[in-house]
Design a protein around this motif. Sequence first.
Motif, PDB file in Angstrom:
ATOM      1  N   LEU A   1       0.096  14.601  43.726  1.00 49.49           N
ATOM      2  CA  LEU A   1       0.421  15.785  42.697  1.00 49.49           C
ATOM      3  C   LEU A   1       1.560  15.125  41.752  1.00 49.49           C
ATOM      4  CD1 LEU A   1       0.409  19.319  44.517  1.00 49.49           C
ATOM      5  CD2 LEU A   1      -1.172  18.555  42.730  1.00 49.49           C
ATOM      6  N   TYR A   2       1.326  15.029  40.509  1.00 48.76           N
ATOM      7  CA  TYR A   2       2.326  14.202  39.744  1.00 48.76           C
ATOM      8  C   TYR A   2       2.988  15.447  38.776  1.00 48.76           C
ATOM      9  CZ  TYR A   2       4.176  10.596  37.146  1.00 48.76           C
ATOM     10  OH  TYR A   2       5.139   9.685  36.293  1.00 48.76           O
ATOM     11  N   VAL A   3       4.061  15.986  38.960  1.00 48.01           N
ATOM     12  CA  VAL A   3       4.715  16.691  37.984  1.00 48.01           C
ATOM     13  C   VAL A   3       5.499  15.916  36.738  1.00 48.01           C
ATOM     14  CG1 VAL A   3       6.801  18.115  37.508  1.00 48.01           C
ATOM     15  CG2 VAL A   3       5.236  18.424  39.297  1.00 48.01           C
ATOM     16  N   SER A   4       4.904  16.222  35.586  1.00 49.58           N
ATOM     17  CA  SER A   4       5.544  15.468  34.374  1.00 49.58           C
ATOM     18  C   SER A   4       5.699  16.581  33.056  1.00 49.58           C
ATOM     19  CB  SER A   4       4.572  14.426  33.912  1.00 49.58           C
ATOM     20  OG  SER A   4       5.182  13.816  32.944  1.00 49.58           O
ATOM     21  N   HIS A   5       6.308  16.284  32.113  1.00 52.47           N
ATOM     22  CA  HIS A   5       6.367  17.152  30.942  1.00 52.47           C
ATOM     23  C   HIS A   5       5.990  15.903  29.867  1.00 52.47           C
ATOM     24  CE1 HIS A   5      10.643  15.299  30.980  1.00 52.47           C
ATOM     25  NE2 HIS A   5      10.270  14.874  29.557  1.00 52.47           N
ATOM     26  N   SER A   6       5.594  14.754  30.220  1.00 52.83           N
ATOM     27  CA  SER A   6       4.902  13.821  29.371  1.00 52.83           C
ATOM     28  C   SER A   6       3.675  13.866  29.304  1.00 52.83           C
ATOM     29  CB  SER A   6       5.840  12.397  29.751  1.00 52.83           C
ATOM     30  OG  SER A   6       5.231  11.163  29.052  1.00 52.83           O
TER      31      SER A   6
END
Length: 369
Positions: free
Chosen positions: A199-204
């Motif tokens: 699970l990879y959180v990003s705003h990019s």
Amino acid sequence: MINSNKAVSSSIIAKLKASLHSESQVFELEVSSEFPSQGITAILGESGSGKTTLLRCIAGLENNVQGQLKVEDRIWLDEKQNVPTYDREIGFVFQDARLFEHLNVHQNLQFAVKRSHEKVKRAFYEEVVKALDIHHLLRHKPEQLSGGEKQRVAIARALLIKPKMLLMDEPLASLDDARKQEVLPYLAALQNMFHLPILYVSHSTDEVCKLADHVIVLHQGKVIIQGEINEVFSSAELPSIYKRETSTIVDAKIIEKNERWHLLRAEFGGNTIYLQDNKQTVGKTVRLRILANDVSLSLKDEKESTILNRLEGRIAGIEVDKNGASALITLEVNRTEIVAQVTRKSVDDLFLMVGMTIWAQIKSVAILA
């Protein structure tokens, strides 16, 4: 909302509700999602949308969480039980590496080995060290490492507890562009090497498009859209903040290299497309991204044009933004759907309708990975 809960051999089910109180406000999280138990699932959203909160709920780090959390055949949360964090067998990678400054890299990794729920064999240790290319750093202290090297060590440490799931909370956010490009290939390789859900959180959106197989988009604590990456980014339901990112994302195989023009010829879904030669090799599969606003439409094949990539297709859908000037056109081009973003005026001027044959002129294609 896209529902991509297709039949998969195993999946993770998260139906979570949490109410988080601070001195000034209350944040409500309500998520219902099912995603694959292998590969990278990106959690995308603007600041304050609940990305990190969702990760913390899955890790068991938030109190007063209700609902269901099922990882393959194991229940971590339901009305009868709430498995504590230390029994959820989770590896966590934060924005900052959080290495023990008084220990060298090898000692940091051994800390994880001792915490593992099962014996870590020497061969697995060596595999992780090799995968993250940190063997030459084992005797270094954290202060001797670059930001990118620290994050690679942090990822290795998370893997060495042999987790059932790897959670990554914006692991590249603190790095400059050069260090990000240094770490990205390692992240991309993880899913194929270790076969665990990430699970990879990003705003990019750039990171997400390069890495993810599956995407969950959050807004104010709720899921706005979710599904396989191409379904999400080619959808008219993509939130307004990401409308400019609307695109087609496909995997293509490089079949020919033209040395004279420094071009590559690639195939995807029965289509042929030309790409700029960035030293990729023939036979390699690459991920491509075609932004919807880089696709123009024509009623005929404009052969006297500087645009090399022209594909014939059929209009499968037209989504008009009634509050704006644009329309999203979905084209069936052989076995692939390609989206084009055009003006509503163009739709009227060309009398575009579902079922029409049309030519897509692709002005730019990005090779992501």
